[in-house]
Every structure is written in structure tokens, then in C-alpha cells.
Design an enzyme around this catalytic site. Structure first.
Site, PDB file in Angstrom:
ATOM      1  CD1 TRP A  37      33.110  39.053  26.709  1.00  0.00           C
ATOM      2  CD2 TRP A  37      33.853  38.833  24.556  1.00  0.00           C
ATOM      3  NE1 TRP A  37      32.863  39.572  26.417  1.00  0.00           N
ATOM      4  CE2 TRP A  37      32.516  39.792  24.444  1.00  0.00           C
ATOM      5  CE3 TRP A  37      34.262  38.149  23.664  1.00  0.00           C
ATOM      6  CZ2 TRP A  37      32.388  40.640  23.778  1.00  0.00           C
ATOM      7  CZ3 TRP A  37      34.105  39.208  22.790  1.00  0.00           C
ATOM      8  CH2 TRP A  37      32.622  40.439  22.477  1.00  0.00           C
ATOM      9  CE1 TYR A  78      41.974  46.873  28.974  1.00  0.00           C
ATOM     10  CE2 TYR A  78      43.621  47.215  26.808  1.00  0.00           C
ATOM     11  CZ  TYR A  78      42.437  46.975  27.431  1.00  0.00           C
ATOM     12  OH  TYR A  78      41.946  45.551  27.192  1.00  0.00           O
ATOM     13  CB  ILE A  88      47.386  48.220  11.679  1.00  0.00           C
ATOM     14  CG1 ILE A  88      46.993  47.941  14.053  1.00  0.00           C
ATOM     15  CG2 ILE A  88      46.784  47.147  11.229  1.00  0.00           C
ATOM     16  CD1 ILE A  88      45.725  47.929  14.280  1.00  0.00           C
TER      17      ILE A  88
HETATM   18  N1  LIG Z   1      38.762  38.648  25.718  1.00  0.00           N
HETATM   19  C1  LIG Z   1      38.402  39.571  26.855  1.00  0.00           C
HETATM   20  O1  LIG Z   1      38.046  38.825  27.410  1.00  0.00           O
HETATM   21  C2  LIG Z   1      38.386  41.026  26.654  1.00  0.00           C
HETATM   22  C3  LIG Z   1      37.693  42.752  26.958  1.00  0.00           C
HETATM   23  C4  LIG Z   1      37.799  43.446  26.993  1.00  0.00           C
HETATM   24  C5  LIG Z   1      38.304  44.077  25.869  1.00  0.00           C
HETATM   25  N2  LIG Z   1      39.025  42.818  24.834  1.00  0.00           N
HETATM   26  C6  LIG Z   1      39.357  43.793  23.870  1.00  0.00           C
HETATM   27  O2  LIG Z   1      39.127  42.465  22.263  1.00  0.00           O
HETATM   28  C7  LIG Z   1      40.240  42.451  21.652  1.00  0.00           C
HETATM   29  C8  LIG Z   1      40.559  41.653  21.148  1.00  0.00           C
HETATM   30  O3  LIG Z   1      41.082  41.470  22.381  1.00  0.00           O
HETATM   31  P1  LIG Z   1      41.521  39.229  22.364  1.00  0.00           P
HETATM   32  O4  LIG Z   1      41.253  38.866  23.791  1.00  0.00           O
HETATM   33  O5  LIG Z   1      41.241  38.712  21.602  1.00  0.00           O
HETATM   34  O6  LIG Z   1      42.961  39.729  22.357  1.00  0.00           O
HETATM   35  P2  LIG Z   1      44.470  38.832  21.654  1.00  0.00           P
HETATM   36  O7  LIG Z   1      45.222  39.908  22.383  1.00  0.00           O
HETATM   37  O8  LIG Z   1      43.850  37.908  21.943  1.00  0.00           O
HETATM   38  O9  LIG Z   1      43.695  39.846  20.671  1.00  0.00           O
HETATM   39  C9  LIG Z   1      44.924  41.156  20.470  1.00  0.00           C
HETATM   40  C10 LIG Z   1      45.405  40.796  18.917  1.00  0.00           C
HETATM   41  O10 LIG Z   1      45.527  42.122  17.695  1.00  0.00           O
HETATM   42  C11 LIG Z   1      47.133  41.444  16.846  1.00  0.00           C
HETATM   43  N3  LIG Z   1      47.676  43.099  17.272  1.00  0.00           N
HETATM   44  C12 LIG Z   1      48.629  43.536  18.142  1.00  0.00           C
HETATM   45  N4  LIG Z   1      48.738  44.804  17.874  1.00  0.00           N
HETATM   46  C13 LIG Z   1      48.294  44.491  16.394  1.00  0.00           C
HETATM   47  C14 LIG Z   1      48.886  45.326  15.375  1.00  0.00           C
HETATM   48  N5  LIG Z   1      49.531  46.484  15.297  1.00  0.00           N
HETATM   49  N6  LIG Z   1      48.866  44.463  14.047  1.00  0.00           N
HETATM   50  C15 LIG Z   1      48.074  43.841  13.921  1.00  0.00           C
HETATM   51  N7  LIG Z   1      47.984  43.001  14.684  1.00  0.00           N
HETATM   52  C16 LIG Z   1      48.071  43.213  15.633  1.00  0.00           C
HETATM   53  C17 LIG Z   1      47.341  40.342  18.323  1.00  0.00           C
HETATM   54  O11 LIG Z   1      48.688  40.186  17.423  1.00  0.00           O
HETATM   55  C18 LIG Z   1      46.276  39.845  18.928  1.00  0.00           C
HETATM   56  O12 LIG Z   1      46.113  38.485  17.600  1.00  0.00           O
HETATM   57  C19 LIG Z   1      41.114  43.981  22.024  1.00  0.00           C
HETATM   58  O13 LIG Z   1      40.986  44.893  21.947  1.00  0.00           O
HETATM   59  C20 LIG Z   1      41.063  43.979  24.047  1.00  0.00           C
HETATM   60  O14 LIG Z   1      41.792  44.977  24.510  1.00  0.00           O
HETATM   61  C21 LIG Z   1      39.144  41.865  25.243  1.00  0.00           C
HETATM   62  O1  LIG Z   2      39.106  40.352  29.822  1.00  0.00           O
HETATM   63  C1  LIG Z   2      38.243  41.261  30.085  1.00  0.00           C
HETATM   64  O2  LIG Z   2      37.309  42.091  30.108  1.00  0.00           O
HETATM   65  C2  LIG Z   2      39.508  42.728  30.546  1.00  0.00           C
HETATM   66  O3  LIG Z   2      40.131  42.795  31.481  1.00  0.00           O
HETATM   67  C3  LIG Z   2      41.152  42.008  31.844  1.00  0.00           C
HETATM   68  O4  LIG Z   2      41.883  42.556  32.718  1.00  0.00           O
HETATM   69  P1  LIG Z   2      41.748  41.515  34.461  1.00  0.00           P
HETATM   70  O5  LIG Z   2      40.237  41.064  34.683  1.00  0.00           O
HETATM   71  O6  LIG Z   2      42.289  41.956  35.530  1.00  0.00           O
HETATM   72  O7  LIG Z   2      42.665  40.359  33.816  1.00  0.00           O
HETATM   73  P2  LIG Z   2      43.330  39.362  34.289  1.00  0.00           P
HETATM   74  O8  LIG Z   2      44.380  38.896  34.341  1.00  0.00           O
HETATM   75  O9  LIG Z   2      42.180  37.949  34.077  1.00  0.00           O
HETATM   76  O10 LIG Z   2      43.000  39.271  35.846  1.00  0.00           O
HETATM   77  C4  LIG Z   2      41.946  39.165  36.735  1.00  0.00           C
HETATM   78  C5  LIG Z   2      42.207  39.458  38.042  1.00  0.00           C
HETATM   79  O11 LIG Z   2      42.733  38.175  38.651  1.00  0.00           O
HETATM   80  C6  LIG Z   2      43.808  38.527  38.769  1.00  0.00           C
HETATM   81  N1  LIG Z   2      45.023  37.745  39.359  1.00  0.00           N
HETATM   82  C7  LIG Z   2      45.691  37.284  37.544  1.00  0.00           C
HETATM   83  C8  LIG Z   2      45.893  36.368  37.182  1.00  0.00           C
HETATM   84  C9  LIG Z   2      47.000  35.107  38.491  1.00  0.00           C
HETATM   85  O12 LIG Z   2      48.186  34.371  38.257  1.00  0.00           O
HETATM   86  N2  LIG Z   2      46.568  35.619  39.814  1.00  0.00           N
HETATM   87  C10 LIG Z   2      45.204  36.827  40.501  1.00  0.00           C
HETATM   88  O13 LIG Z   2      44.815  36.854  41.466  1.00  0.00           O
HETATM   89  C11 LIG Z   2      44.005  39.824  39.074  1.00  0.00           C
HETATM   90  O14 LIG Z   2      45.219  40.836  39.811  1.00  0.00           O
HETATM   91  C12 LIG Z   2      42.506  40.104  38.974  1.00  0.00           C
HETATM   92  O15 LIG Z   2      42.300  40.750  40.447  1.00  0.00           O
HETATM   93  C13 LIG Z   2      42.449  42.989  30.743  1.00  0.00           C
HETATM   94  O16 LIG Z   2      42.067  43.939  30.829  1.00  0.00           O
HETATM   95  C14 LIG Z   2      41.378  42.739  29.120  1.00  0.00           C
HETATM   96  O17 LIG Z   2      41.700  41.503  28.673  1.00  0.00           O
HETATM   97  C15 LIG Z   2      40.560  43.384  29.499  1.00  0.00           C
HETATM   98  O18 LIG Z   2      40.064  44.530  29.752  1.00  0.00           O
END
Ligand SMILES: NC(=O)c1ccc[n+]([C@@H]2O[C@H](COP(=O)([O-])OP(=O)(O)OC[C@H]3O[C@@H](n4cnc5c(N)ncnc54)[C@H](O)[C@@H]3O)[C@@H](O)[C@H]2O)c1
Ligand SMILES: O=C(O)[C@H]1O[C@H](OP(=O)(O)OP(=O)(O)OC[C@H]2O[C@@H](n3ccc(=O)[nH]c3=O)[C@H](O)[C@@H]2O)[C@H](O)[C@@H](O)[C@@H]1O
EC number: 4.1.1.35
Length: 386
Positions: A212, A182, A74
Site C-alpha cells: 500500500w 518479520y 503496548i
Molecule cells: N503499508 C503497507 O503497505 C503494509 C504492507 C504490509 C503490512 N503492513 C502492516 O500494516 C501495519 C501498519 O503499517 P504502516 O505502513 O501503517 O506502518 P507504520 O510504521 O506507518 O505504522 C505503524 C504504527 O504502529 C506504531 N507502533 C509500533 N509499535 C508500537 C507499540 N509498541 N506501541 C504503540 N504503537 C506502536 C508506530 O508508532 C506506527 O505509528 C503493520 O502491522 C504492517 O506490518 C503494512
Molecule cells: O509493504 C508491504 O506490502 C510489505 O512489504 C514491505 O517489504 P518490501 O516491499 O520488500 O519493502 P520495500 O522497502 O518497499 O522494498 C521494495 C523493493 O524495493 C527495493 N528497494 C528499496 C529501496 C531502495 O532504495 N531501492 C530498492 O531497490 C527492495 O530491495 C525491494 O526489492 C515491508 O516488509 C512491509 O511494509 C510490508 O510487509
């Protein structure tokens, strides 16, 4: 398929969804849900599609023709506006969202989470298209309680740590703590979406996911991602368990998180998609306040579950403490605690998570072991190229 009705008893009519970032962890589960349980169509946009390939082929699948993959970035693709205009609703998931990148690739992180999302919001607003934008619980940053004296009894007062969409502040570390690039980019795009709603009538919903987790999250370094890559904690710990290495606890693993099973969270997103009158104009926490653990407790639980799933005894010393500087480099900082307030999502959508942390880890680690154990054994057996 019997006529499906929304929360107000009205029949749900099929729509077309432009899903940006559909090839990712959340996107792949959302596409699975939409294809298997609804009549909706998906335009799946992403640079990769390996996590949704099972939905795209073969063309004898029951939903063939309802999901189309468009490989595009994008950042610079003239097809984006046309695809948004073809759809009724755009869901934007695209982001760099692995913390190891925030302090090491701050410019890419800020561009990905703010700049690149600007045209998506503009095209939705100009073309009167509904937008569901994925933000993060990280926009809350640190709790107010984390600034109280360590022994203050007020730290136990929910008013000092429960995170509520319409009242809690966003509290980040200082500028050199580039980890917050971020969350701050996500905060500003939230403010932009909100302003488009207030000034130009954009119909929007903002989602703040609270950790999640589930199958297909990130990658296993050296197997389906770069060997030196640092994914989020679930994949880091899974990788350590698969390789029979101690799990690394950053700064002793004292940070707390609440984890929600991806399948519970996807239910909430489907409710937002199919109940626009209840979802438009709202920011939603989507998490499980009952699943709170410290990172150390998560490591201990994953070690126990993995021993059960793999049938292999856990290590004598299953964890090791590491400094954040060593693990993430300069500029790291952390959220101390993330408890979602559930008032608004309960009121608007009647959603609550169901799956306990133990159960979600059992199904996720079963998937990880089944998917990766063989490949890891081979990669360990093969002498590394000298
Ligand atoms: N997984 C979580 O718990 C979690 C928590 C907080 C926020 N989020 C947010 O939810 C969204 C999805 O997270 P996710 O866990 O599925 O991450 P993810 O990295 O698995 O998915 C993100 C996807 O976006 C695509 N992408 C990134 N930049 C792009 C670009 N310029 N053009 C086209 N595609 C692009 C990547 O290829 C990837 O497939 C993100 O916005 C993330 O910040 C996720
Ligand atoms: O998933 C989410 O809800 C959000 O939070 C995540 O942030 P965080 O939870 O800090 O991401 P992790 O990398 O999963 O780390 C979680 C905790 O585990 C710790 N950690 C991580 C990896 C490891 O090997 N050991 C360890 O102690 C990190 O320091 C942190 O305290 C990411 O920023 C995003 O996916 C999203 O915004």
C-alpha cells in the site's frame, strides 16, 4: 448523515474502535476515512500522533469527541486491556515494518511483530471482542516459481506465482537470512489468531496488505526522520528525487511488486469493519494485481512522474545499481513477486482497487514535492555542521 447500510442492506450501527498503531501511515488514512465518512468512534493508540494531529485539533472539527488519542506503548502499558474492553472492535496495526530493520534489528522486529501482539489477541479473546489484525503479503515469502530453472516455461504459469490466502504456502529463506524475521513473526501471530478463533471462538479478520503506498508513508531521511534511516521504497525513491540523486536499485531492481493506492485499500478495510458477518474468520489479500512492476520500472516511472510534478528535468543517469549487502547489510533476502489472488475478497466484500500506478504516483509525488521540496532546498543550502 443518511442511514448507511452494509453489503446485505442492513443499517450500520455506530461502534467504538480501539485502533492500535493509529498514528502510522495506514492508521492515519483509516482515521481520516472513519471521521469524515462514518459515525464510528476511534480510540487512537500510538506512541506518536504527528500524522493524525490534523484530526485531533482544533476541537471545533465536525467529528470532535469521536476520536481520542492515547499515547501509549503496548509493550508495557496497563491501560491497554481497559481500552480494548471499552471498544467493540480492535484493529491492530502496531509493528516494526521497514525491511531495513528486519536483518539489522531482528530481535526488536520479532518482539514487535509477535510478542507484543500476544496481549492484544489475549485481551480480545478473553473479553469477546472482535479483532482485525494487520499481517503482510510478505508471509507468502518467495513464489514456488522462483525455485524453478530460470528458463522453465512453468514460471509463466499462474499456479506457480499467484498468492492465495487459503492454499499458498509460506516460503522463507534460511535462518541466517534474517530479513525473514518479520514475515515469520507475522506468520506465527496469524497462526495464533487463527487458533484463538478455532479453539476459543475469537471473531477475527486478518489483513495481508500488498505494498500500500501514498502520502504520509514512512519519512524523508534528514527531514522528518533520521538522516541515516532507511524507509520503504516509496520514501527512499522520493527522497532521492527530492535531493536530485540517482535512485538506488538493490541487486539491479529485478524484484517485482504490485502497488495499491492507500485510498483504495482503506475502502477494503472499511468494508471489513462494517460487514463483520462477511469478514469474520477470513484472511484477506488487499492489493492491486494490475499494478505489477519491477523495482527498476517503478524507479523509471517515479522519475518520469516527478519531472512532470516538479517541472525539473530528470538526471542524465536517474538510477544506479547497488548490492543488497551494501544497501541493507548482511542477511538480506527478498520476495521475487507478489501477485494477490482476488477471489476471496471479491466474493466476501465485492472489493476491487481502482487507481492505476501512474495516477497514484502522480498524487503521491505531488504531495511529497509540496510537503518536502522547500525543506530539502534549505537543508542542502545550509552547510552541514562541521
Ligand atoms: N503499508 C503497507 O503497505 C503494509 C504492507 C504490509 C503490512 N503492513 C502492516 O500494516 C501495519 C501498519 O503499517 P504502516 O505502513 O501503517 O506502518 P507504520 O510504521 O506507518 O505504522 C505503524 C504504527 O504502529 C506504531 N507502533 C509500533 N509499535 C508500537 C507499540 N509498541 N506501541 C504503540 N504503537 C506502536 C508506530 O508508532 C506506527 O505509528 C503493520 O502491522 C504492517 O506490518 C503494512
Ligand atoms: O509493504 C508491504 O506490502 C510489505 O512489504 C514491505 O517489504 P518490501 O516491499 O520488500 O519493502 P520495500 O522497502 O518497499 O522494498 C521494495 C523493493 O524495493 C527495493 N528497494 C528499496 C529501496 C531502495 O532504495 N531501492 C530498492 O531497490 C527492495 O530491495 C525491494 O526489492 C515491508 O516488509 C512491509 O511494509 C510490508 O510487509
Amino acid at each position: 448523515m443518511a442511514t448507511r447500510t452494509d453489503l446485505d442492506g442492513r443499517p450500520i450501527k455506530p461502534i467504538t474502535i480501539c485502533m492500535i498503531g493509529a498514528g502510522g501511515f495506514i492508521g492515519s488514512h483509516l482515521c481520516e476515512k472513519l471521521m469524515s465518512e462514518t459515525p464510528h468512534k476511534v480510540l487512537a493508540l500510538d506512541v506518536y500522533n504527528d500524522k493524525i494531529k490534523h484530526l485531533l485539533e482544533p476541537d471545533t472539527l465536525p467529528w470532535a469527541g469521536r476520536i481520542q488519542f492515547h499515547r501509549l506503548n503496548i509493550k508495557h502499558d496497563s491501560r491497554l486491556e481497559g481500552l480494548i474492553k471499552m471498544a467493540d472492535l480492535t484493529i491492530n496495526l502496531a509493528a516494526i515494518c521497514t525491511p531495513a530493520d528486519y536483518n539489522t534489528r531482528p530481535l526488536d522486529t520479532i518482539y514487535s511483530n509477535f510478542i507484543d501482539a500476544l496481549p492484544v489477541v489475549k485481551y480480545c479473546s478473553e473479553n469477546n471482542k472482535r479483532l482485525i489484525h494487520f499481517s503482510t503479503c510478505e508471509v507468502y515469502g518467495k513464489t514456488i516459481g522462483s525455485f524453478l530453472p530460470k528458463d522453465s516455461p512453468l514460471r509463466q504459469d499462474p499456479a506457480y506465482y499467484v498468492l492465495k490466502e487459503d492454499t499458498s504456502p509460506c516460503i522463507f529463506g534460511s535462518i541466517e537470512k534474517q530479513r525473514w524475521s518479520y514475515a515469520c513473526a507475522k506468520q506465527l501471530i496469524e497462526r495464533l489468531v487463527y487458533a484463538e478463533g478455532a479453539e476459543n471462538g475469537l471473531e477475527f479478520t486478518i489483513v495481508r496488505p500488498f505494498n500500500w503506498i501514498g502520502p504520509r508513508m514512512d519519512f524523508i531521511p534528514g527531514i522528518d526522520g533520521p538522516s541515516e534511516g532507511v524507509p520503504r521504497v516509496l520514501a527512499c525513491f522520493s527522497n532521492n528525487l527530492l535531493r536530485r540523486e540517482p535512485l538506488k536499485l538493490v541487486d539491479g531492481g529485478q524484484s517485482q511488486r504490485t502497488f495499491v493506492y492507500i485510498k483504495d485499500a482503506i475502502e477494503a478495510v472499511l468494508l471489513m469493519i462494517e460487514n463483520p458477518d462477511r469478514a469474520n474468520g477470513h484472511i484477506f489479500n488487499v492489493g492491486n494485481p494490475n499494478n505489477e512492476v519491477t523495482v527498476r520500472q517503478l524507479a523509471e516511472m517515479m522519475t518520469e512522474v516527478y519531472a512532470k510534478v516538479s517541472g525539473e528535468p530528470s538526471l542524465e543517469s536517474p538510477t544506479i545499481d547497488v548490492s543488497s549487502k551494501e544497501f541493507y547489510g548482511e542477511g538480506y533476502d527478498d520476495s521475487d513477486k507478489r501477485i494477490p489472488d482476488m477471489t476471496i475478497i471479491n466474493k466476501q466484500l465485492g472489493w476491487n482497487p481502482k487507481t492505476s500506478l501512474w495516477d497514484l504516483l502522480e498524487s503521491t509525488l505531488t504531495y511529497q514535492h509540496r510537503t518536502y521540496a522547500e525543506a530539502i532546498k534549505k537543508s542542502i543550502a545550509k552547510p552541514t555542521a562541521s
